[in-house]
Design an enzyme around this catalytic site. Structure first.
Site, PDB file in Angstrom:
ATOM      1  N   SER A 497       0.847  -1.188   0.000  1.00 10.96           N
ATOM      2  CA  SER A 497       0.000   0.000   0.000  1.00 10.96           C
ATOM      3  C   SER A 497       0.890   1.248   0.000  1.00 10.96           C
ATOM      4  CB  SER A 497      -0.959  -0.040   1.176  1.00 10.96           C
ATOM      5  OG  SER A 497      -1.990   0.904   1.017  1.00 10.96           O
ATOM      6  N   ASP A 584      -8.641  -4.851  -6.439  1.00  8.92           N
ATOM      7  CA  ASP A 584      -8.323  -3.864  -5.406  1.00  8.92           C
ATOM      8  C   ASP A 584      -9.155  -2.595  -5.592  1.00  8.92           C
ATOM      9  OD1 ASP A 584      -7.152  -2.101  -3.604  1.00  8.92           O
ATOM     10  OD2 ASP A 584      -5.109  -2.761  -4.052  1.00  8.92           O
ATOM     11  N   HIS A 616      -6.868  -5.564  -2.021  1.00  5.17           N
ATOM     12  CA  HIS A 616      -5.800  -4.739  -1.452  1.00  5.17           C
ATOM     13  C   HIS A 616      -4.997  -5.575  -0.472  1.00  5.17           C
ATOM     14  CE1 HIS A 616      -3.908  -0.909  -1.003  1.00  5.17           C
ATOM     15  NE2 HIS A 616      -4.024  -0.935   0.310  1.00  5.17           N
TER      16      HIS A 616
END
Length: 678
Positions: A497, A584, A616
């Site tokens: 991330s 995602d 994600h």
């Protein structure tokens, strides 16, 4: 236990021209990847409110499912759910103890639905049967046993309407139609008492709500600087004691109690170094009995003498980071998790009256007796005087005197957390242990913008993506070099991330600092990132713009472009591995596609692993194992650490490699072997 506050020239040599470092010496045997990243044997054990049942998550036919057993005989456990592919990652007890509730999505799309399963019959019901809807569980009361409050955004994807959910019938009743509130304050009688509305300046206004009607004027206004660290967290059972975390007029957030009838506020807990971050809540009264502060490690502070003896007993008899994970309504039994850091976590049943601890399970028994590495908390100064609370893990056998510095410099992986409004913590960390076992020093630094260290530390990261936030990471590398942990030419950067963004930024903005990078679901283009965030992030949109840059203004769009690794992709000249989930909703697949395409055009080597059934991050252990197998061979070629052979690591994964399999040693052969499997 309740959480209070709840992202130059093109390379012409190619991967084949990399010179691997000499393999570091590791005294411990190589530990199989499956022991770090496979399914835990059991996790998340919790006792039912009535004290009759114990539940946990464990594999059923290789997929994480919910199990339940009588508290009197845990050996009589039975699987309660039968998920075949998507693992169940969390659950909670219904207040009447007759059901277990859980949420799950499809392939990582984060459109979570709520499910209920009867404890005795195992009959499962979809309680929120809506498409493209993300349920929020808003409140579960110890006082009201037959229903809970949930939020649903099936009417307007931006806002969650409050519904009462009857647990017996599954009937949903609208309680409050939401046309602009980002969050709600609810009491133990399941009444909506207040709500927060985002402001255009990034601040938040709090309104009182009476009988479903909000007031005309806000009762509290929180400025942007405090909005991320200030807000009500809930009522005690009396209905008039409202607890807050509050950073107004100070730097770190304190815990305070407000009497809503008089407005009087009392500070209950505070620390000059870190925010109050967790609390123990009495199940009978809803009163806060203890709070936690986590600077380098977690410290619990009792407020009520009734639990002081319990906390002292647990601290004396359990060595490691201790957390109470569930309590019965009668408050006679607790489940208590202990994290020894250098061993897998365990769960105990604590009988308060008898003062006894009964060990229920170890999460990863296959790691018991394995040589795991200590984690060393360290403070690292940034160039402008900020202090980063950080964590260093060294390979077993590399630190003969145990002082937290290796006997000689080692190759190192800088492991960067996501968020960026999150933090790294002290405790057992599977990635740290895996990398240390492969021969690497591992450093995780809580760079500016990390949460938990006061509002000024978070706000120091405003508009600093790829700038001062990146400088902090460079300063952490410099500290490691000066401290003899590593050398300048032996550092890789890795993260997910925001950590993935930091990896891309590290290779693009400072192309000579890192030997290689591993990016997991990291954004490459900040303008497209902000244009594709989910609709239900609407309440936090203005805050994100204030912290990152406003794509709706020429200045903001220009800043975001400047800070996007895609803009300087042609400066990347070190090897890169990218992992991406196709579903995602936060960092769309296009973020990885864009930079892979740009690197391809410049003949810059990049390996791209794509997972069609993930979002994600990777939920399925088969996918984690496949990616980490690829990563450790990639890092081995870059830094010289050891790697377990691929073996059957790709046997059950969905991983595809649209580009660059040849740049990761052994990957092409492993993919061919997978194709040839029956």
């Amino acid at each position: 236990m309740r959480k209070l506050l709840v992202a130059a020239a093109a390379l012409t040599l190619g991967m084949g021209a990399m010179t691997a470092q000499a393999a570091p010496s590791v005294s411990a045997p190589l530990i199989e990847r499956t022991k770090f990243f496979g399914n835990p044997s059991r996790s998340q054990g919790r006792i039912s409110p009535d004290g009759k049942w114990l539940a946990w998550i464990a594999p059923r036919d290789g997929v994480q499912n919910i199990w339940v057993a009588p508290i009197a005989d845990p050996a009589k456990a039975k699987p309660l759910t039968d998920e075949k592919k998507r693992p169940i990652r969390s659950y909670f007890w219904a207040p009447n103890s007759s059901q277990i509730l859980f949420v799950n999505d499809k392939g990582g799309d984060e459109n979570f639905l709520l499910y209920g399963v009867d404890v005795t019959s195992s009959v499962q019901t979809t309680l929120t049967p809506f498409e493209k809807t993300r349920v929020q569980v808003l409140n579960i009361s110890r006082e009201v046993k037959d229903r809970i409050l949930v939020g649903l955004n099936n009417r307007d994807p931006r806002w969650h309407d409050v519904h009462s959910l009857d647990l017996a019938s599954g009937k949903l009743t609208l309680v409050f139609q939401n046309d602009g509130f980002g969050d709600f304050t609810l009491d133990e009688q399941l009444r909506v008492r207040g709500g927060s509305k985002p402001r255009a300046d990034g601040g938040v206004d709090y309104y009182q709500i009476v009988d479903g009607k909000p007031g005309d004027k806000p009762v509290e206004s929180i400025g942007f600087e405090d909005a991320g660290a200030t807000g009500p967290i809930g009522f005690a059972n009396d209905g008039y004691t409202l607890y807050w975390v509050d950073s107004r007029g100070r730097d770190t957030s304190v815990l305070l109690a407000q009497d809503v009838t008089t407005g009087a506020r009392t500070v209950l807990g505070e620390s000059p170094k870190a925010d109050v971050g967790d609390a123990m809540i009495n199940p009978k009264t809803g009163k806060v009995e203890a709070y936690a502060v986590n600077y380098l490690t977690t410290e619990w502070k009792p407020l009520d003498p009734a639990v002081n003896g319990d906390l002292e007993f647990l601290a004396k008899n359990l060595k490691g980071e201790v957390q109470v994970t569930s309590r019965t309504d009668a408050d006679d039994l607790w489940t208590v998790a202990v994290d020894p850091v250098t061993a897998p976590s365990a769960l105990y049943l604590y009988d308060r009256k008898a003062k006894t601890l009964n060990k229920l399970y170890v999460t990863r028994p296959e790691l018991e007796g394995a040589t795991l590495a200590p984690m060393h908390p360290v403070e690292i100064k940034s160039r402008d005087g900020l202090v980063q609370a950080s964590y260093l893990t060294l390979p077993p056998g590399s630190d003969s005197d145990g002082d937290g510095r290796p006997d000689k410099p080692l190759p190192m992986v800088l492991l960067v957390h996501g968020g960026p409004w999150g933090r790294d913590v002290y405790g057992y960390n599977g990635q740290h242990q895996w990398l240390a076992n492969r021969g690497y020093a591992v450093l995780s630094a809580n760079f500016r913008a990390s949460t938990g260290f006061g509002k000024s530390y978070v706000n120091a990261g405003n508009l600093q993506w790829g700038a001062k936030m990146h400088d902090d990471l460079l300063d952490a590398v410099d500290w490691a070099v000066k401290s003899g942990v590593t050398t300048k030419d032996q550092v890789a950067i890795m993260g997910g991330s925001y950590g993935g963004y930091a990896t891309l930024a590290g290779l693009a903005f400072t192309p000579d600092v890192f030997a290689c990078g591993v990016d997991i679901v990291g954004p490459s283009n900040l303008n497209t990132l902000l244009s594709t965030v989910p609709a239900y992030w609407e309440a936090g949109r203005k805050q994100m713009y204030r912290r990152m840059g406003d794509p709706g203004t020429p200045e903001g769009a220009a800043l975001l472009k400047e800070r996007s690794p895609l803009t300087k992709a042609d400066q990347i000249r070190k090897p890169l591995l990218i992992g991406q989930g196709a579903n995602d909703p936060r960092v769309n697949q296009a973020e990885s596609d864009q930079i892979v395409k740009a690197l391809q055009a410049k003949n810059i080597p990049v390996t791209y692993a794509l997972f069609p059934d993930e979002g994600h991050g990777f939920a399925r252990p088969e996918n984690n194992i496949a990616f980490y197998a690829t990563a450790e061979h990639f890092l081995g070629r870059c830094l010289g650490g050891r790697a377990e052979p691929f073996g059957a690591a790709l046997a059950k994964t969905s991983m595809t490699v649209p580009h660059g399999a040849a740049f990761a040693p052994g990957l092409e052969a492993a993919l061919k072997a997978k194709v040839g499997q029956p």
